[in-house]
Write a protein that holds these residues in place. Structure first.
Motif, PDB file in Angstrom:
ATOM      1  N   ALA A 177       8.557  12.852  10.401  1.00 47.34           N
ATOM      2  CA  ALA A 177       7.844  12.186  11.140  1.00 47.34           C
ATOM      3  C   ALA A 177       8.594  10.762  11.667  1.00 47.34           C
ATOM      4  O   ALA A 177       9.256  10.184  10.696  1.00 47.34           O
ATOM      5  N   GLU A 195       7.252   8.831   1.760  1.00 51.06           N
ATOM      6  CA  GLU A 195       6.846   9.303   3.232  1.00 51.06           C
ATOM      7  C   GLU A 195       7.639  10.380   3.910  1.00 51.06           C
ATOM      8  O   GLU A 195       9.032  10.212   3.748  1.00 51.06           O
ATOM      9  N   ARG A 214      12.409  10.796   9.616  1.00 51.75           N
ATOM     10  CA  ARG A 214      13.129  11.734  10.628  1.00 51.75           C
ATOM     11  C   ARG A 214      14.410  11.010  10.983  1.00 51.75           C
ATOM     12  O   ARG A 214      14.321  10.009  11.818  1.00 51.75           O
TER      13      ARG A 214
END
Lengths: 279, 282
Positions: free
Chosen positions: A211, A220, A223
């Motif tokens: 992401a 989380e 990228r």
């Protein structure tokens, strides 16, 4: 032929600049680096790579927290506690850890660590910055260990003997004489381990989640820069803005690792001079 | 007394670091071996994928990896050895040598995905080789060049100076000395470096992503201008593409085991030769 490596290095620099520069006619360099939105495929695309840079920094930082204690600790073990026989077994094992292909590490992260982390922290997905940090940390450990071990072996025996002679025990000698003497060599090892973690591609492509948002916690999906290049280059139209933007990311990556390598080189040269070794 | 307690605690800490590192190695090899072994059969090794990647084998990927690795070594070996010979035997010391040495070190530190982009821009696009074995091999060759140069250099430096002087004193020229005396003596060391680079090249994925690899090809590659399947890329593609994740993961375990086995065998041989070699030269 001897100049081949020099030519290739210069070739890489030229190609990266040539393919990256067109993007800076559309986006100002500062906006490119500090822009918070990475939407390269929208009809009005946005090319801000701050989320990718931060993801790389987070993941690398996490990897450092793992590979530095493990790598340096293992090197100290090899140096101080392992006898010759143990060493002859352990050194090759560390080298084997280093020779496992990165795609296998990524695969391992996906199939084993991902479900584990997902259940442990009750996450919607186990593909996170934490997962990438863990795998990268294990990957970089043998690099740090081998180089730190070399640095420790360069410390002259006489240093240790002098320390024992004034009544220090082995631990005091290790922490107050040997480690400071090998300090810059060990920091070279850490910098090169970092450099390896930043540039690593397949692992983060597979386990970081992908992401492109600014990360707030380790749990989380993120990228990192290398993952963005590898994931998007296949779909980016040749010669388009997206294509040039990805080359610009590669240029930033290249310059970062280049600076790291130069710093490592300089430190290790001073280290050798300090210990009275020739280059 | 207190300082001995600290010493013991410290040593326990160091042992723990080593144990954790070895634990990771064990876990990775254990899971991949146990789960991969279930999938491997004669058919798995000798046939192509069938039924949308859910059945059949990985033979084209094994063959593809073989071609790519062979191509890369054919390109990098002569170049790397020539460079090492120049640096050790001919070059005057000084600025030029330093420059070359720094460039080798830095080339070794360039992220592999950057090599991939270089290959894409230069071999695929500029020279027009397309996505092919040729482009992939050349890209992998450049990536492995620094490794071959530095190990060849190490091997050449380990050849005692006295052997060179003996040859020169018998009237051999410099080139004759290198060809007949130095190179044969350094050969095992050079070979070790080559074997290590084979192991590295066979497992690299990022450089072939945009220069050589395809998820599926019909049969085996026909020429050096064909796209190929490759083992490392196949693992990645099985895990990220396609519509049957469960069956694909099982096949990916098999692929990983084969790749791991190949790479570890290859580097194991190299590490073994090198340890013996170091034993001989002290």
């Amino acid at each position: 032929m001897a100049f081949a490596s020099l030519i290739f290095l210069i070739g890489i620099v030229i190609v990266l600049f040539k393919e990256a520069l067109p993007i800076f006619q559309k986006v100002k360099p500062l906006e490119f680096i500090l822009g918070k939105a990475w939407y390269p495929t929208y009809s009005t695309p946005e090319f801000g790579i701050l989320p990718l840079i931060l993801a790389s920094i987070w993941v690398t930082f996490g990897a450092i927290l793992i590979c530095v204690p493990l790598g340096v600790g293992s090197a100290l073990y090899l140096h101080e506690l392992a006898g010759l026989k143990q060493r002859a077994i352990l050194k090759p094992l560390i080298e084997i850890l280093a020779s496992i292909p990165s795609v296998v590490y990524g695969f391992f992260g996906m199939v084993i660590l991902t479900p584990l982390l997902q259940n442990l922290f009750h996450l919607p997905t186990g593909l996170t910055a934490l997962n990438a940090s863990l795998v990268l940390g294990v990957m970089a450990t043998p690099t740090v260990c081998s180089l730190a071990d070399d640095a420790l072996n360069y410390v002259p025996k006489s240093f240790r003997e002098a320390s024992f002679a004034v009544g220090a025990n082995r631990w005091q000698t290790l922490t107050q004489v040997v480690i400071p003497a090998a300090g810059s060599g060990i920091s070279t090892a850490i910098i090169l381990g970092m450099s390896r973690a930043i540039g690593e591609t397949m692992t983060v492509l597979m386990v970081a989640g992908g992401a492109a948002v600014i990360p707030h916690t380790f749990l989380e999906p993120v990228r990192p820069m290398t993952a963005a290049i590898a994931a998007e280059m296949g779909e980016a139209p040749m010669g388009g803005s997206h294509y040039h933007a990805l080359f610009a990311i590669a240029l930033i990556l290249f310059l970062t690792t280049f600076v790291f390598n130069i710093i490592a080189e300089m430190i290790s040269r001073r280290f050798r001079i300090k210990l009275g070794l020739s280059g | 007394m207190k300082k001995n307690i600290i010493q013991n605690l410290g040593f326990i800490g160091l042992s723990l670091c080593m144990l954790i590192t070895l634990f990771f190695l064990g876990v990775i090899i254990y899971f991949i071996s146990v789960r991969g072994f279930k999938v491997i059969s004669w058919e798995f090794l000798t046939q192509g994928p069938r039924m949308g990647m859910t059945q059949g084998g990985i033979a084209p990927a094994i063959v593809g990896t073989f071609y790519l690795t062979l191509g890369a070594i054919l390109f990098a070996l002569p170049l790397g050895i020539a460079c090492a010979i120049y640096l050790c035997e001919y070059s005057p010391k000084g600025f030029v040598v330093n420059l070359i040495r720094i460039s080798i070190n830095n080339l070794a530190g360039v992220p592999s995905v950057v090599f991939g982009l270089f290959g894409l821009a230069v071999f695929v696009k500029f020279f027009g080789f397309g996505i092919s074995i040729l482009s992939g091999s050349l890209t992998l060759g450049i990536l492995t060049l620094p490794l071959i140069i530095s190990s060849a250099q190490e091997a050449l430096l380990a050849v005692p100076q006295s052997i060179r002087e003996a040859s020169l004193s018998l009237g051999a020229t410099r080139w004759e000395t290198i060809k007949n005396i130095v190179l044969p003596t350094a050969l095992p060391g050079i070979l070790t470096g080559v074997i290590l680079s084979i192991g590295r090249v066979a497992g690299e994925t990022a450089p072939i992503l945009f220069t050589a690899a395809a998820f599926y090809t019909r049969g085996y590659p026909k020429s050096i201008f064909s796209e190929v399947m490759a083992l490392p890329y196949h693992i990645y593609a099985l895990m990220t593409e396609g519509v049957h994740p469960d069956q694909q993961t099982a096949i990916a375990y098999g692929c990983s085991l084969i790749l791991l086995f190949m790479v570890l065998m290859i580097s194991g041989i190299a590490i073994y030769i090198r340890q013996r070699q170091r034993g001989i030269y002290g």
